[in-house]
Design a protein around this motif. Structure first.
Motif, mmCIF file in Angstrom:
data_model
loop_
_atom_site.group_PDB
_atom_site.id
_atom_site.type_symbol
_atom_site.label_atom_id
_atom_site.label_comp_id
_atom_site.label_asym_id
_atom_site.label_seq_id
_atom_site.Cartn_x
_atom_site.Cartn_y
_atom_site.Cartn_z
ATOM 1 N N ILE A 11 0.887 -1.172 0.000
ATOM 2 C CA ILE A 11 0.000 0.000 0.000
ATOM 3 C C ILE A 11 0.922 1.218 0.000
ATOM 4 C CG2 ILE A 11 -2.115 -1.004 0.910
ATOM 5 C CD1 ILE A 11 -1.184 -0.110 3.708
ATOM 6 N N TYR A 13 2.490 5.019 0.193
ATOM 7 C CA TYR A 13 2.456 6.231 1.020
ATOM 8 C C TYR A 13 1.858 7.354 0.200
ATOM 9 C CZ TYR A 13 5.944 4.283 4.259
ATOM 10 O OH TYR A 13 6.620 3.528 5.171
ATOM 11 N N HIS A 19 4.261 7.697 -8.957
ATOM 12 C CA HIS A 19 5.167 7.689 -10.105
ATOM 13 C C HIS A 19 5.148 6.314 -10.766
ATOM 14 C CE1 HIS A 19 8.065 5.480 -7.722
ATOM 15 N NE2 HIS A 19 7.975 6.397 -6.767
ATOM 16 N N HIS A 22 5.174 2.961 -8.836
ATOM 17 C CA HIS A 22 3.909 2.501 -8.239
ATOM 18 C C HIS A 22 3.028 1.832 -9.292
ATOM 19 C CE1 HIS A 22 4.953 6.061 -5.536
ATOM 20 N NE2 HIS A 22 5.147 4.981 -4.803
ATOM 21 N N THR A 25 4.361 -2.058 -9.989
ATOM 22 C CA THR A 25 3.931 -3.173 -9.131
ATOM 23 C C THR A 25 2.429 -3.431 -9.295
ATOM 24 O OG1 THR A 25 5.540 -2.301 -7.561
ATOM 25 C CG2 THR A 25 4.145 -4.094 -6.802
ATOM 26 N N ASP A 49 -1.244 3.805 2.187
ATOM 27 C CA ASP A 49 -0.673 3.751 3.536
ATOM 28 C C ASP A 49 -0.701 5.196 4.032
ATOM 29 O OD1 ASP A 49 0.842 3.147 5.748
ATOM 30 O OD2 ASP A 49 2.572 2.367 4.640
ATOM 31 N N TYR A 230 -3.131 -6.416 4.647
ATOM 32 C CA TYR A 230 -3.289 -7.612 3.822
ATOM 33 C C TYR A 230 -4.320 -8.574 4.403
ATOM 34 C CZ TYR A 230 1.188 -5.956 1.922
ATOM 35 O OH TYR A 230 2.189 -5.206 1.357
ATOM 36 N N GLY A 255 8.552 -4.112 -3.704
ATOM 37 C CA GLY A 255 9.869 -3.727 -4.202
ATOM 38 C C GLY A 255 10.915 -4.275 -3.228
ATOM 39 N N GLU A 257 13.295 -3.086 -1.669
ATOM 40 C CA GLU A 257 13.703 -2.279 -0.507
ATOM 41 C C GLU A 257 12.831 -2.531 0.718
ATOM 42 O OE1 GLU A 257 11.912 -1.220 -2.954
ATOM 43 O OE2 GLU A 257 10.259 -0.137 -2.039
ATOM 44 N N ILE A 258 11.663 -3.158 0.507
ATOM 45 C CA ILE A 258 10.813 -3.433 1.674
ATOM 46 C C ILE A 258 10.635 -4.941 1.895
ATOM 47 C CG2 ILE A 258 9.639 -1.188 1.721
ATOM 48 C CD1 ILE A 258 7.299 -2.433 0.216
ATOM 49 N N HIS A 284 10.615 -7.460 -6.171
ATOM 50 C CA HIS A 284 11.153 -7.184 -7.505
ATOM 51 C C HIS A 284 12.161 -6.038 -7.494
ATOM 52 C CE1 HIS A 284 8.730 -3.565 -7.896
ATOM 53 N NE2 HIS A 284 7.656 -4.235 -7.556
ATOM 54 N N TRP A 286 14.124 -2.539 -9.269
ATOM 55 C CA TRP A 286 13.703 -1.146 -9.421
ATOM 56 C C TRP A 286 13.757 -0.670 -10.853
ATOM 57 C CZ3 TRP A 286 17.625 0.350 -5.100
ATOM 58 C CH2 TRP A 286 17.058 0.045 -3.853
ATOM 59 N N ILE A 287 12.865 0.230 -11.147
ATOM 60 C CA ILE A 287 12.962 0.981 -12.392
ATOM 61 C C ILE A 287 13.933 2.121 -12.105
ATOM 62 C CG2 ILE A 287 11.727 2.342 -14.100
ATOM 63 C CD1 ILE A 287 9.198 0.916 -13.327
ATOM 64 N N VAL A 294 13.938 5.295 -9.531
ATOM 65 C CA VAL A 294 12.870 6.298 -9.636
ATOM 66 C C VAL A 294 12.147 6.345 -8.299
ATOM 67 C CG1 VAL A 294 10.649 6.848 -10.720
ATOM 68 C CG2 VAL A 294 12.514 5.911 -12.093
ATOM 69 N N LYS A 296 9.823 9.292 -5.550
ATOM 70 C CA LYS A 296 9.442 10.684 -5.352
ATOM 71 C C LYS A 296 10.440 11.417 -4.466
ATOM 72 C CE LYS A 296 6.219 8.697 -2.170
ATOM 73 N NZ LYS A 296 5.367 7.599 -2.503
HETATM 74 O O1 ME8 Z 1 7.077 1.506 0.953
HETATM 75 N N1 ME8 Z 1 10.848 0.693 -9.194
HETATM 76 O O2 ME8 Z 1 5.288 2.717 0.138
HETATM 77 P P1 ME8 Z 1 5.909 3.482 -1.111
HETATM 78 C C1 ME8 Z 1 9.976 -0.300 -8.973
HETATM 79 N N2 ME8 Z 1 3.929 2.326 2.320
HETATM 80 N N3 ME8 Z 1 9.008 -0.251 -8.037
HETATM 81 C C2 ME8 Z 1 8.919 0.856 -7.306
HETATM 82 C C3 ME8 Z 1 9.810 1.938 -7.476
HETATM 83 C C4 ME8 Z 1 10.806 1.829 -8.487
HETATM 84 N N4 ME8 Z 1 11.672 2.784 -8.752
HETATM 85 N N5 ME8 Z 1 9.477 2.894 -6.601
HETATM 86 C C5 ME8 Z 1 8.409 2.430 -5.892
HETATM 87 C C6 ME8 Z 1 5.924 1.923 1.027
HETATM 88 N N6 ME8 Z 1 8.064 1.207 -6.315
HETATM 89 C C7 ME8 Z 1 5.039 1.456 2.160
HETATM 90 C C8 ME8 Z 1 4.590 0.026 1.886
HETATM 91 S S1 ME8 Z 1 3.192 -2.164 2.491
HETATM 92 C C9 ME8 Z 1 2.508 -2.821 3.861
HETATM 93 C C10 ME8 Z 1 3.717 -0.557 2.954
HETATM 94 C C11 ME8 Z 1 6.959 0.378 -5.805
HETATM 95 O O3 ME8 Z 1 4.899 4.500 -1.530
HETATM 96 C C12 ME8 Z 1 7.488 -0.895 -5.177
HETATM 97 O O4 ME8 Z 1 6.458 -1.831 -5.097
HETATM 98 O O5 ME8 Z 1 7.284 3.937 -0.814
HETATM 99 C C13 ME8 Z 1 7.845 -0.396 -3.801
HETATM 100 O O6 ME8 Z 1 8.028 -1.419 -2.846
HETATM 101 C C14 ME8 Z 1 6.641 0.455 -3.476
HETATM 102 O O7 ME8 Z 1 6.333 1.090 -4.736
HETATM 103 C C15 ME8 Z 1 6.957 1.470 -2.380
HETATM 104 O O8 ME8 Z 1 5.922 2.370 -2.260
#
Ligand code: ME8
Length: 506
Positions: A11, A13, A19, A22, A25, A49, A230, A255, A257-258, A284, A286-287, A294, A296
């Motif tokens: 979910i 933020y 971008h 998001h 995925t 989130d 979930y 992604g 990182e989490i 997975h 990253w782009i 990438v 924000k």
């Molecule tokens: O981490 N390449 O939210 P978030 C590929 N709220 N996927 C990417 C990406 C990139 N450059 N940037 C973002 C959070 N994503 C938490 C998650 S879940 C219980 C809480 C995708 O807004 C990818 O799926 O930072 C990444 O894990 C997610 O956006 C992070 O979104």
């Protein structure tokens, strides 16, 4: 009966604008869900989130209350997903009462069974990543994940007894070597487990934008809150039938990182509740743009609305799945998207559709001819639907698309080799009918196979073919069991499905 399929995305933020990461995925989850739906009950959950310091700070900067900020931003996310033809089954917001109730109940349950206890937290915190860090993990005094400043925290907090689950986690990892993908993420997580686990602080007292700790002070840590979406999203302790049908999740996409939150903390919380871990967490890559992720917060986000307008949402979807094997990082550029669009979608698939439908107009007044006794061209692809389905559900999207393109290529080759224009000239009507029929039926099958990836364009192709019934109907029936395109069906030509995109020279 096929087991039900449940797929989730993180979910997101809503501290800023969405971008392309998001979209990535979420589109992948959509392709999985659309594919799984052709076989049985499926549920696809995404959402936002909304708690935590990062969202609170963003709202404060905009001079808004956090709730108002979230309420104003959520429609932007939903319209983004609509722009990209994402058909989720539910969109969860962590500020919804259905979710807040669950988080508080889980907290209480774990406090009762001793998995949650009161202690003192002293250490570092990264606000943009909403992550606690040990001093020893910092790199040059900064967050090891994103490189930004961390802040010192000293609070009386509630803790989750994560350390108690270490052995079980290690056993689980060993017994299910495929439960975390990719392999490199699996190895990285194993290394963390082998190093040892600390208990996790799960409450915060230095700000108040979160779900209140029941009968206590402070708010619940945003990650503890967020992970529970979930299960709150499929009705844990609210809708038993639904929950029993869909838990454990089939695929949780995140992604890389989490990954730690989803493969170490999350299963431990689930086990503390007496629930099963998800079947698969796929973390997975990253782009990237010029080698940088990438994102924000790193300031190189690309506006995904503008991209959809420029290239077409379905072309973007195709690009994201086709460009790299799912799991690895890949770099994104407008040139690369345009190239995929022009070559695969425009020259191969679009051209096949256009030349077939225009020959049908020219030689047969747009009407599908009688079906020949056999379909030799298509017979070699009878196994294709199953191959594609297996590859998609195994998250090998590129393989699936390459397999489909074998058929696109074969049909285009048949046109070139058998020269319908010559057949027409030589009055070989029967041969021409047989070829045109096979091309039309081939296009109908391609529309079904590619529907999960390019839903809008394939629905358009379906309409032009005059194909009846549901494009998303169960594959095996509509593709193989003889429900081919009906002779005498009236087709229409229309504009090219994927018109050529010219990029201005730089
Ligand atoms: O981490 N390449 O939210 P978030 C590929 N709220 N996927 C990417 C990406 C990139 N450059 N940037 C973002 C959070 N994503 C938490 C998650 S879940 C219980 C809480 C995708 O807004 C990818 O799926 O930072 C990444 O894990 C997610 O956006 C992070 O979104």
């Amino acid at each position: 009966m096929t087991r039900a399929f449940y797929v989730t995305t993180p979910i997101y933020y809503i501290s800023g604008n969405p971008h392309i990461g998001h979209v990535y995925t979420t589109v992948v989850a959509d392709v999985l869900a659309r594919t799984a739906r052709t076989a049985g009950p499926t549920f696809f959950l995404t959402g936002t989130d909304e708690h935590g310091q990062k969202v609170a700070n963003a709202a404060a900067e905009a001079g808004k209350s956090p709730q108002q900020w979230c309420d104003e931003l959520v429609p932007r996310w939903q319209s983004l997903f609509q722009t990209y033809h994402v058909a989720y089954d539910d969109f969860i917001r962590t500020t919804q009462p259905r979710h807040e109730r669950v988080v508080q109940r889980v907290f209480e349950r774990l406090r009762e069974n001793g998995d949650v206890y009161l202690g003192k937290y002293e250490g570092w915190y990264c606000v943009p990543d909403e992550t606690f860090w040990l001093e020893s993990k910092l790199v040059d005094g900064k967050c090891p994940t994103c490189g930004r400043e961390v802040q010192w925290l000293s609070e009386d907090d509630w803790f989750f007894r994560l350390s108690a689950y270490r052995d079980r986690l290690i056993e689980h990892f060993r017994a299910h070597p495929q439960w975390v993908r990719t392999r490199s993420v699996y190895n990285e997580m194993m290394a963390i487990l082998e190093e040892g686990l600390d208990d996790l602080s799960i409450s915060r007292t230095n700000f108040d934008w979160g779900i209140p700790v029941p009968d206590g002070s402070g708010v619940i840590y945003v990650w503890f809150d967020a992970l529970l979406n979930y299960i709150s999203g499929i009705g844990w302790e609210q809708d038993d039938a639904k929950f029993q049908t869909f838990w454990p999740a089939s695929v949780q996409l995140v992604g890389k990182e989490i990954a730690r939150f989803h493969t170490i903390i999350w299963p431990a919380i689930l086990w503390a509740l007496g629930l099963e871990a998800p079947e698969l967490v796929f973390a997975h890559g990253w782009i990237t743009v010029e080698g940088q992720k990438v994102g924000k917060s790193l300031g190189n986000a690309v506006d995904p609305f503008a991209l959809a307008q420029r290239f077409g949402a379905d072309s973007l979807r195709y690009f994201l799945l086709r460009e790299a094997p799912f799991g690895s990082d890949f770099s994104y550029s407008e040139e690369k998207i345009a190239q995929r669009h022009n070559s695969d979608l425009g020259n191969d698939l679009g051209n096949l559709a256009h030349r077939t439908l225009s020959m049908l107009q020219r030689y047969r007044e747009g009407v599908v001819p009688a079906a020949p006794a056999s379909l030799p061209l298509l017979a070699q692809f009878d196994e294709l639907p199953e191959r594609v389905r297996i590859a998609i559900l195994d998250l090998r999207f590129r393989d699936a698309l390459e397999a489909v393109w074998e058929m696109v290529t074969a049909l285009n080759r048949a046109v070139e080799e058998r020269k319908p224009w010559a057949l027409e000239k030589e009055c070989r009507a029967e041969e021409l009918d047989a070829l045109l029929y096979e091309l039309c039926e081939g296009l109908r099958r391609l529309a079904i196979l590619l529907h999960p990836v390019c839903p809008e364009r394939m629905e358009e192709l379906w309409r032009r073919l005059g194909a009846g019934g549901e494009i998303g109907a169960p594959w095996t029936q509509s593709l193989v069991a003889g429900a081919g395109i009906a002779p005498s069906t009236r087709t229409s030509l229309g504009e090219p499905l994927f018109p050529r995109i010219e990029l201005a020279p730089k």
